[in-house]
Structure formats: structure tokens, C-alpha cells
Design a protein around this motif. Structure first.
Motif, PDB file in Angstrom:
ATOM      1  N   GLU A 100       0.828  -1.207   0.000  1.00 15.09           N
ATOM      2  CA  GLU A 100       0.000   0.000   0.000  1.00 15.09           C
ATOM      3  C   GLU A 100       0.861   1.255   0.000  1.00 15.09           C
ATOM      4  O   GLU A 100       1.802   1.389   0.799  1.00 15.09           O
ATOM      5  N   ASP A 101       0.543   2.174  -0.913  1.00 16.99           N
ATOM      6  CA  ASP A 101       1.228   3.458  -0.972  1.00 16.99           C
ATOM      7  C   ASP A 101       0.740   4.322   0.192  1.00 16.99           C
ATOM      8  O   ASP A 101      -0.435   4.688   0.238  1.00 16.99           O
ATOM      9  N   PRO A 102       1.597   4.652   1.167  1.00 12.21           N
ATOM     10  CA  PRO A 102       1.144   5.429   2.321  1.00 12.21           C
ATOM     11  C   PRO A 102       0.621   6.814   1.945  1.00 12.21           C
ATOM     12  O   PRO A 102      -0.188   7.390   2.680  1.00 12.21           O
ATOM     13  N   LYS A 103       1.038   7.347   0.801  1.00 11.82           N
ATOM     14  CA  LYS A 103       0.563   8.657   0.364  1.00 11.82           C
ATOM     15  C   LYS A 103      -0.764   8.576  -0.392  1.00 11.82           C
ATOM     16  O   LYS A 103      -1.449   9.580  -0.554  1.00 11.82           O
ATOM     17  N   ASN A 104      -1.104   7.386  -0.830  1.00 11.58           N
ATOM     18  CA  ASN A 104      -2.343   7.200  -1.587  1.00 11.58           C
ATOM     19  C   ASN A 104      -2.918   5.821  -1.286  1.00 11.58           C
ATOM     20  O   ASN A 104      -2.985   4.954  -2.160  1.00 11.58           O
TER      21      ASN A 104
ATOM     22  N   ALA B 171       3.550   0.979 -11.902  1.00 19.61           N
ATOM     23  CA  ALA B 171       3.738   0.111 -10.729  1.00 19.61           C
ATOM     24  C   ALA B 171       4.226   0.938  -9.550  1.00 19.61           C
ATOM     25  O   ALA B 171       4.973   1.904  -9.715  1.00 19.61           O
ATOM     26  N   TYR B 172       3.783   0.553  -8.343  1.00 17.92           N
ATOM     27  CA  TYR B 172       4.274   1.200  -7.127  1.00 17.92           C
ATOM     28  C   TYR B 172       5.459   0.385  -6.608  1.00 17.92           C
ATOM     29  O   TYR B 172       5.293  -0.755  -6.178  1.00 17.92           O
ATOM     30  N   GLU B 173       6.660   0.975  -6.657  1.00 18.52           N
ATOM     31  CA  GLU B 173       7.872   0.241  -6.311  1.00 18.52           C
ATOM     32  C   GLU B 173       8.565   0.780  -5.070  1.00 18.52           C
ATOM     33  O   GLU B 173       9.722   0.452  -4.811  1.00 18.52           O
ATOM     34  N   GLU B 174       7.861   1.576  -4.259  1.00 18.46           N
ATOM     35  CA  GLU B 174       8.447   2.143  -3.056  1.00 18.46           C
ATOM     36  C   GLU B 174       8.043   1.336  -1.818  1.00 18.46           C
ATOM     37  O   GLU B 174       7.436   0.275  -1.930  1.00 18.46           O
ATOM     38  N   GLU B 175       8.389   1.874  -0.632  1.00 19.39           N
ATOM     39  CA  GLU B 175       8.077   1.197   0.620  1.00 19.39           C
ATOM     40  C   GLU B 175       6.605   1.386   0.993  1.00 19.39           C
ATOM     41  O   GLU B 175       5.945   2.325   0.539  1.00 19.39           O
ATOM     42  N   GLY B 176       6.091   0.482   1.828  1.00 17.42           N
ATOM     43  CA  GLY B 176       4.708   0.589   2.287  1.00 17.42           C
ATOM     44  C   GLY B 176       4.314  -0.591   3.147  1.00 17.42           C
ATOM     45  O   GLY B 176       5.147  -1.442   3.472  1.00 17.42           O
TER      46      GLY B 176
ATOM     47  N   PRO C   6       5.305  -3.586   7.482  1.00 18.46           N
ATOM     48  CA  PRO C   6       6.164  -2.928   6.487  1.00 18.46           C
ATOM     49  C   PRO C   6       6.793  -3.956   5.554  1.00 18.46           C
ATOM     50  O   PRO C   6       7.232  -5.025   5.986  1.00 18.46           O
ATOM     51  N   ASN C   7       6.841  -3.649   4.272  1.00 19.04           N
ATOM     52  CA  ASN C   7       7.227  -4.662   3.284  1.00 19.04           C
ATOM     53  C   ASN C   7       8.635  -5.214   3.497  1.00 19.04           C
ATOM     54  O   ASN C   7       8.882  -6.404   3.289  1.00 19.04           O
ATOM     55  N   GLU C   8       9.603  -4.368   3.941  1.00 18.69           N
ATOM     56  CA  GLU C   8      10.945  -4.874   4.174  1.00 18.69           C
ATOM     57  C   GLU C   8      10.966  -5.858   5.344  1.00 18.69           C
ATOM     58  O   GLU C   8      11.658  -6.870   5.316  1.00 18.69           O
TER      59      GLU C   8
END
Length: 269
Positions: free
Chosen positions: A34-38, A49-54, A66-68
Motif C-alpha cells: 500500500e502506498d502510504p501517500k495514496n 507500478a508502485y515500487e516504493e516502501e509501504g 512494512p514490506n521490508e
């Protein structure tokens, strides 16, 4: 191709290549990070694609982690269910350490017609560079022209032999210099175990970002090698890394090889 032996990511909402493939072939997609900003975005509204942390979603018992952190938990869960095992993959390329230079560390090898390549005996180490060497710039190792350095005796058969005239590249030394600093005045051994036990690992390493690929990897390799043969106890050479900035000119890294350096003398007012 960077996922190993032919494996693919296969998570189209979180890998751009898979996202484009799935969109083109109208394959079903599911958001699992999940994108924390959206957080309310839907697959239908995604343009990339959303490739950041979430936080994980649609992931069963791993939701809201958290994904990590979830990577480790999922790996441990798979191991407990006998679905797979946890392993670390890394690759260290072969590299040439010899240079035809005078100022490098001598390679302690002797060539004998009868015995082949023979290591310099321990009691004859270190091999010291001669001081009266002429640097002519004509090519080849300057040491090869120093007769009293080249000509020697084979440690095995005592017949005439010749010494290696290539020296080690400077990065060979820079891969373990921090251990030598622990015992800088020790003239009997590479370093003292007690000194290394006290000082290592290094608390804070500061260096250029370009070091992360080669120098730091080789430093880790040497550290693990020294640990395996019982010279040190630590498994990693540096506890923390702080990378400093790069000097740019016209948008490129300034370096002699690129020919875009600026002479300080020309910059003086």
C-alpha cells in the motif's frame, strides 16, 4: 534477468516491467504493498507500478507489516512450511592484481626452471623494493631492469632463479589496510590479533559512493577470509557507512579519465 536463473518478479502492481506486460495482455492485478501517500488507490486507477516502501495488504497474516520487515517474516514462514530456504546470493568477479609498476607491493613469488613457481619463504618476507630504480617511462616493469633484485636463488633447490617483477595493484592493499592500522608499528606479523580484536570493526566509514561497488565488496571479502583463517573475530569490516558527495562539472562526475577536471591554478583570481 537480475532475479536469478530466469526467475521473474510476477507482481505486476509492484514491478514496472510486469505492470506493462499485465496491462498489455489484460491480466488481473492485485495491490499487495500500500502506498502510504495514496492508500485508497485501486488497480484500475494505477498508471504505473508502485515500487516504493509501504505496508502489506491482501497478504493474509502479513497484512499491515512494512514490506521490508515482511520479506523476512515471509521467508521464515516459507522455511517453517518447507516451501523454501533462506539464502544469500552474491557474486565477486575475478580481478587482476598485478601491475607493471615500481611503487606497488612486490608479489612474493620466485620462478625456477626446475621447481616452477615457488613462494618466497616466510622468514624472507617482506620482499622490499630496491631504492635505486630508474623510472624511464619506456614500458614494462622498472624492477625488471634491476639485476640484483631480479636474480635470486630458488628456496627449494638453491639453483639460480628470478624474482617476480610485477607488483600488486594498490586496491589489493586498500582491501585490508584498516586491519594494518590496528598494528601500524608491528614489524613481526601482518597485525596483532589482540589489536584487531580491540579496534575492529570500524565504527564509521566515510567515502565516495563509487566505493560501494568494488572497494567495499573486496574489503568484506578480505575480512571474511581473515576470519575464516582465525586472524580476526568480526565478520564485517565496517559498522556504518556514510557516503560523501561527488564533484560534478556540466552534469558529469569530474575525473581525469573523462578529461573534465578543472586546474585549481586556473581558477585563482
Amino acid at each position: 534477468m537480475e532475479y536469478g536463473t530466469g526467475a521473474i518478479m510476477a507482481v505486476p502492481t509492484h514491478d514496472q516491467r510486469d505492470f506493462e506486460f499485465a496491462k498489455h495482455h489484460k491480466l488481473p492485478m492485485r495491490i499487495v504493498i500500500e502506498d502510504p501517500k495514496n492508500p485508497s488507490v485501486s488497480v484500475a486507477n494505477m498508471t504505473q507500478a508502485y515500487e516504493e516502501e509501504g505496508l502489506l495488504v491482501n497478504s493474509g497474516e502479513f497484512d499491515k507489516i512494512p514490506n521490508e520487515e515482511a520479506k523476512k517474516k515471509i521467508a521464515e514462514w516459507m522455511k517453517s512450511k518447507s516451501f523454501g530456504t533462506i539464502s544469500v546470493h552474491w557474486r565477486l568477479r575475478d580481478w587482476l592484481i598485478s601491475r607493471q609498476r615500481y611503487w606497488g607491493t612486490p608479489i612474493p613469488m620466485i620462478y625456477c626452471a626446475a621447481c616452477g613457481v615457488v613462494p618466497v619463504p616466510y622468514h624472507q618476507l617482506p620482499v622490499e623494493l630496491p631504492k635505486d630504480v630508474q623510472i624511464t617511462g619506456e614500458g614494462g616493469s622498472p624492477l625488471a631492469k634491476v639485476r640484483f633484485f631480479v636474480e635470486c636463488t630458488c628456496p627449494k633447490c638453491n639453483k639460480p632463479a628470478r624474482r617476480e617483477t610485477d607488483t600488486m595493484a594498490t586496491f589489493f592493499d586498500s582491501s585490508w589496510y584498516f586491519l594494518r592500522f590496528c598494528s601500524a608499528h608491528n614489524n613481526k606479523e601482518i597485525f596483532d590479533k589482540k589489536d584487531a580484536q580491540y579496534w575492529m570493526p570500524v565504527d564509521q566509514y566515510i567515502g565516495g559512493i563509487e566505493h560501494a561497488i568494488l572497494h567495499l565488496l573486496y574489503a568484506r571479502f578480505f575480512t571474511k577470509f581473515f576470519k575464516d583463517i582465525g586472524l580476526i573475530a568480526c565478520d564485517e569490516p565496517f559498522t556504518r557507512l556514510l557516503t560523501q558527495g561527488m564533484v560534478l562539472k556540466d552534469g558529469e562526475v569530474m575525473s581525469k579519465s573523462r578529461g573534465n577536471t578543472v586546474d585549481p591554478d586556473e581558477s585563482l583570481v
